[in-house]
Design an enzyme around this catalytic site. Structure first.
Site, PDB file in Angstrom:
ATOM      1  N   ASN A  56     -12.903  -3.091   2.629  1.00  0.00           N
ATOM      2  CA  ASN A  56     -13.874  -2.000   2.663  1.00  0.00           C
ATOM      3  C   ASN A  56     -14.778  -2.109   1.441  1.00  0.00           C
ATOM      4  O   ASN A  56     -14.296  -2.353   0.332  1.00  0.00           O
ATOM      5  CB  ASN A  56     -13.145  -0.652   2.651  1.00  0.00           C
ATOM      6  CG  ASN A  56     -12.285  -0.455   3.886  1.00  0.00           C
ATOM      7  OD1 ASN A  56     -12.661  -0.862   4.981  1.00  0.00           O
ATOM      8  ND2 ASN A  56     -11.122   0.144   3.715  1.00  0.00           N
ATOM      9  N   ASP A 108       0.851  -1.186   0.000  1.00  0.00           N
ATOM     10  CA  ASP A 108       0.000   0.000   0.000  1.00  0.00           C
ATOM     11  C   ASP A 108       0.893   1.245   0.000  1.00  0.00           C
ATOM     12  O   ASP A 108       1.886   1.320   0.714  1.00  0.00           O
ATOM     13  CB  ASP A 108      -0.912  -0.004   1.240  1.00  0.00           C
ATOM     14  CG  ASP A 108      -2.052   0.997   1.112  1.00  0.00           C
ATOM     15  OD1 ASP A 108      -3.202   0.555   0.963  1.00  0.00           O
ATOM     16  OD2 ASP A 108      -1.782   2.215   1.144  1.00  0.00           O
ATOM     17  N   ILE A 109       0.485   2.229  -0.775  1.00  0.00           N
ATOM     18  CA  ILE A 109       1.302   3.442  -0.927  1.00  0.00           C
ATOM     19  C   ILE A 109       1.262   4.313   0.340  1.00  0.00           C
ATOM     20  O   ILE A 109       2.198   5.097   0.572  1.00  0.00           O
ATOM     21  CB  ILE A 109       0.842   4.208  -2.203  1.00  0.00           C
ATOM     22  CG1 ILE A 109       1.945   5.070  -2.765  1.00  0.00           C
ATOM     23  CG2 ILE A 109      -0.423   5.001  -1.965  1.00  0.00           C
ATOM     24  CD1 ILE A 109       1.660   5.563  -4.187  1.00  0.00           C
ATOM     25  N   HIS A 167     -10.163  -5.131  -3.170  1.00  0.00           N
ATOM     26  CA  HIS A 167      -8.827  -5.364  -2.605  1.00  0.00           C
ATOM     27  C   HIS A 167      -8.941  -5.804  -1.158  1.00  0.00           C
ATOM     28  O   HIS A 167      -9.804  -5.331  -0.420  1.00  0.00           O
ATOM     29  CB  HIS A 167      -7.933  -4.128  -2.729  1.00  0.00           C
ATOM     30  CG  HIS A 167      -8.548  -2.860  -2.233  1.00  0.00           C
ATOM     31  ND1 HIS A 167      -9.446  -2.124  -2.990  1.00  0.00           N
ATOM     32  CD2 HIS A 167      -8.409  -2.182  -1.065  1.00  0.00           C
ATOM     33  CE1 HIS A 167      -9.826  -1.064  -2.303  1.00  0.00           C
ATOM     34  NE2 HIS A 167      -9.215  -1.070  -1.114  1.00  0.00           N
ATOM     35  N   LEU A 168      -8.024  -6.672  -0.793  1.00  0.00           N
ATOM     36  CA  LEU A 168      -7.904  -7.162   0.573  1.00  0.00           C
ATOM     37  C   LEU A 168      -6.683  -6.488   1.192  1.00  0.00           C
ATOM     38  O   LEU A 168      -5.564  -6.660   0.706  1.00  0.00           O
ATOM     39  CB  LEU A 168      -7.723  -8.685   0.521  1.00  0.00           C
ATOM     40  CG  LEU A 168      -7.404  -9.413   1.826  1.00  0.00           C
ATOM     41  CD1 LEU A 168      -8.558  -9.291   2.821  1.00  0.00           C
ATOM     42  CD2 LEU A 168      -7.103 -10.894   1.527  1.00  0.00           C
ATOM     43  N   HIS A 169      -6.926  -5.680   2.258  1.00  0.00           N
ATOM     44  CA  HIS A 169      -5.803  -5.112   3.005  1.00  0.00           C
ATOM     45  C   HIS A 169      -5.280  -6.193   3.953  1.00  0.00           C
ATOM     46  O   HIS A 169      -6.074  -6.839   4.648  1.00  0.00           O
ATOM     47  CB  HIS A 169      -6.262  -3.949   3.897  1.00  0.00           C
ATOM     48  CG  HIS A 169      -6.783  -2.745   3.185  1.00  0.00           C
ATOM     49  ND1 HIS A 169      -6.039  -1.594   3.009  1.00  0.00           N
ATOM     50  CD2 HIS A 169      -7.988  -2.483   2.623  1.00  0.00           C
ATOM     51  CE1 HIS A 169      -6.760  -0.687   2.388  1.00  0.00           C
ATOM     52  NE2 HIS A 169      -7.957  -1.193   2.143  1.00  0.00           N
ATOM     53  N   GLN A 185     -14.803   2.550   1.158  1.00  0.00           N
ATOM     54  CA  GLN A 185     -13.975   2.105   0.037  1.00  0.00           C
ATOM     55  C   GLN A 185     -13.623   3.299  -0.835  1.00  0.00           C
ATOM     56  O   GLN A 185     -14.516   4.032  -1.273  1.00  0.00           O
ATOM     57  CB  GLN A 185     -14.725   1.052  -0.794  1.00  0.00           C
ATOM     58  CG  GLN A 185     -13.873   0.470  -1.921  1.00  0.00           C
ATOM     59  CD  GLN A 185     -14.616  -0.582  -2.736  1.00  0.00           C
ATOM     60  OE1 GLN A 185     -15.784  -0.887  -2.486  1.00  0.00           O
ATOM     61  NE2 GLN A 185     -13.919  -1.131  -3.717  1.00  0.00           N
TER      62      GLN A 185
END
Ligand code: AMP
Ligand code: ZN
Length: 115
Positions: A89, A33-34, A102-104, A96
């Site tokens: 989310n 993640d950025i 996407h899965l964090h 979201q």
């Protein structure tokens, strides 16, 4: 494979914008993640454009299972030894921001920036 030309994560899948990739196979991609919330914070995404969990059905169970099932190995490879969180989310009320499923996966020693 479905691709949305305006989607930032589809562009990452296509290599049109850079990412710090940690894993890739035929169906899923994982990258850092950025704006990490935790010492290790990766996103695991389907390569195919799926907007959110709202659009997931039983036909996607293998794909969703793969997204979850690769995560322990990736966190271990990234040196996370003391647990982590999975977060998905969904939609506006679900906070979201990027409309590509996407899965964090977040872990590493606390304190964390968020979460
Ligand atoms: P969400 O609120 O669940 O939609 O989270 C979207 C996540 O994507 C956020 O944690 C962002 O920091 C992350 N993100 C957005 N753009 C990028 C990017 N180009 N590369 C990596 N992560 C990104
Ligand atoms: Zn997309």
């Amino acid at each position: 494979m479905s691709h949305d030309a305006n989607c930032i994560f589809c562009k990452i899948v296509a290599g049109q914008i850079p990412s710090k990739k940690v894993y890739e196979d035929e169906d899923v991609l994982a990258f850092h993640d950025i704006h990490p919330w935790a010492p290790v914070h990766i996103l695991i995404i389907p390569k195919r454009h799926i907007t959110s969990m709202v659009d997931v059905g039983l036909e996607d169970q293998a794909l969703l299972g793969r997204m979850m099932a690769v995560s322990p190995r990736l966190m271990a490879e990234l040196g996370v030894t003391n647990g982590y969180r999975h977060v998905v989310n969904t939609g506006r009320d679900g906070m979201q921001e990027v409309m590509h499923l996407h899965l964090h996966v977040m872990g590493g020693p606390r304190p964390w920036a968020k979460g």
